[in-house]
Design an enzyme around this catalytic site. Sequence first.
Site, PDB file in Angstrom:
ATOM      1  N   HIS A 321       0.575  -1.350   0.057  1.00  6.77           N
ATOM      2  CA  HIS A 321      -0.059  -0.006   0.053  1.00  6.77           C
ATOM      3  C   HIS A 321       0.629   1.195  -0.010  1.00  6.77           C
ATOM      4  O   HIS A 321       2.058   1.256   0.283  1.00  6.77           O
ATOM      5  CB  HIS A 321      -0.849  -0.033   1.368  1.00  6.77           C
ATOM      6  N   CYS A 364      -0.672   2.760  -6.381  1.00  7.05           N
ATOM      7  CA  CYS A 364      -1.287   3.974  -7.077  1.00  7.05           C
ATOM      8  C   CYS A 364      -0.140   4.987  -6.755  1.00  7.05           C
ATOM      9  O   CYS A 364       0.650   5.053  -6.223  1.00  7.05           O
ATOM     10  CB  CYS A 364      -2.349   4.059  -6.478  1.00  7.05           C
TER      11      CYS A 364
END
Length: 483
Positions: A321, A364
């Site tokens: 993450h 991301c």
Amino acid sequence: MELPRRRLLVVSEELDEAELAALKFLSLEHVPMRRLEAIQEPKAFFEVLQEKDMIEAGSLAFLKELLYRVGRIDLLEAQLGSSREEMERELQIPGRAKVSPYRYLLFQLSEDITEYELKSFKFLLGKELPKCRLNPKTTMLDVFIEMEKKGILGEDNLSTLKSLCAEINIILLKRIEEYELNLFGEEEMLIPEEQRGSTRGPEGHARWLASSVAPDSPGSWNESSQLEAYKMTSRPRGVCLILNNHNFAKAREAVPEPKKLKDRNGTAVDAAALRRVFSKLHFTIAEYKDLTAEEIRKIVNIYRCEDHKDKDCFVCCILSHGKKGIVYGVDGQEVPIQELTTSFTGQNCHSLAGKPKVFFVQACQGDACQKGVTIETDSGEQDSSVETDAGFQLDCIPAEADFLLGMATLQDYVSYRSPRQGTWYIQALCQHLEYSCPRGEDILTILTAVNQEVSRKSCEPNAEKQMPQPSFTLRKKLIFPVN
């Protein structure tokens, strides 16, 4: 007759069940399917080949070809007195190969299909083939045979298979298209498949068989290129470091709502693909799982301090993450991406100076969705069959030369991860590396193909998109030879 019989006995005792199935499949043009289906052991298979005059006292050419095709070079050399090089030369002579290009293509596809992809084929063929033929023990070769029986697969009928491959793994589709291009030529490829007929002749067969036994050499490609390539001859090439964070329970205990980090289901699929591909590319694999921020720093420092003087490259894959400019440890603490990449500059890691340092980061670079609607993000709470990772920005790459940073998505956007299939980016990356490295393609060409494939995907129901982006300071072509 006695000498061949002794050899056949030894060979038969060395073959396992899967190899026997492969030999039977490759022989289907010469032995009726009904005869082959009843065969359960190699000795019976060889007896049928003798009955069909495919194995004779004075000629074991067909058996040699079969062993070569299934990769049993040890038996080819020890029992039949031939070698890989001899077979490659022999099979490029028009008319010498007895295994058809079509059947060998199917066999090669079956070898490259993963267990998950096999399940996908079975699922998509559920209405076409009998369910009793699609049980858990059914192999990909069995699926091909059933498709042939139903008339939806054949030498001049590849449309159904191509449609399935386009949906399951585009690399498999490219293999079929490459086969067709070599077999038919560019002009005939413009003709619809059903109108081509079977006029390809021996020239087309020889052209494809030559490419199938002697793929393009990275060395020969490199010699013709005007731009110099990085040295890539050491064994091993270097370390492929995989930092794989899945379980974020520690972070959920420490981070208040609404920023609790969910477990990254599906990351094990990515890690397995990276291990498989970089092992084939002759890298030493070092995988570390579920690291806190401090543990990430410690592991990176260990490899920074290693002596890489006998290695040609360093690869680091980060699966975690994150958000702009950082990745999270499993404790929810932040690690700047630039801190990790800068650890391997020439000043900080002298033995890698002038050598390529490659980083692939699955994350991301923000929270925005292209054509976006709210779905689960790694800082969110919603449930979805496709999830996202949040990541970093372009200034993570050092200004120094010889770095490549492969990013999963454009700045400010999310990237997608399937809990069952892994991430769009890492899966496409591994498939294209596996397909293109043996053909001598450089890494930037490969990453361009990855961009194309990932950009074509969409996340239902609102067709969210993803666009990867490489950033680099490479000075030479970076090619990963497989030999």
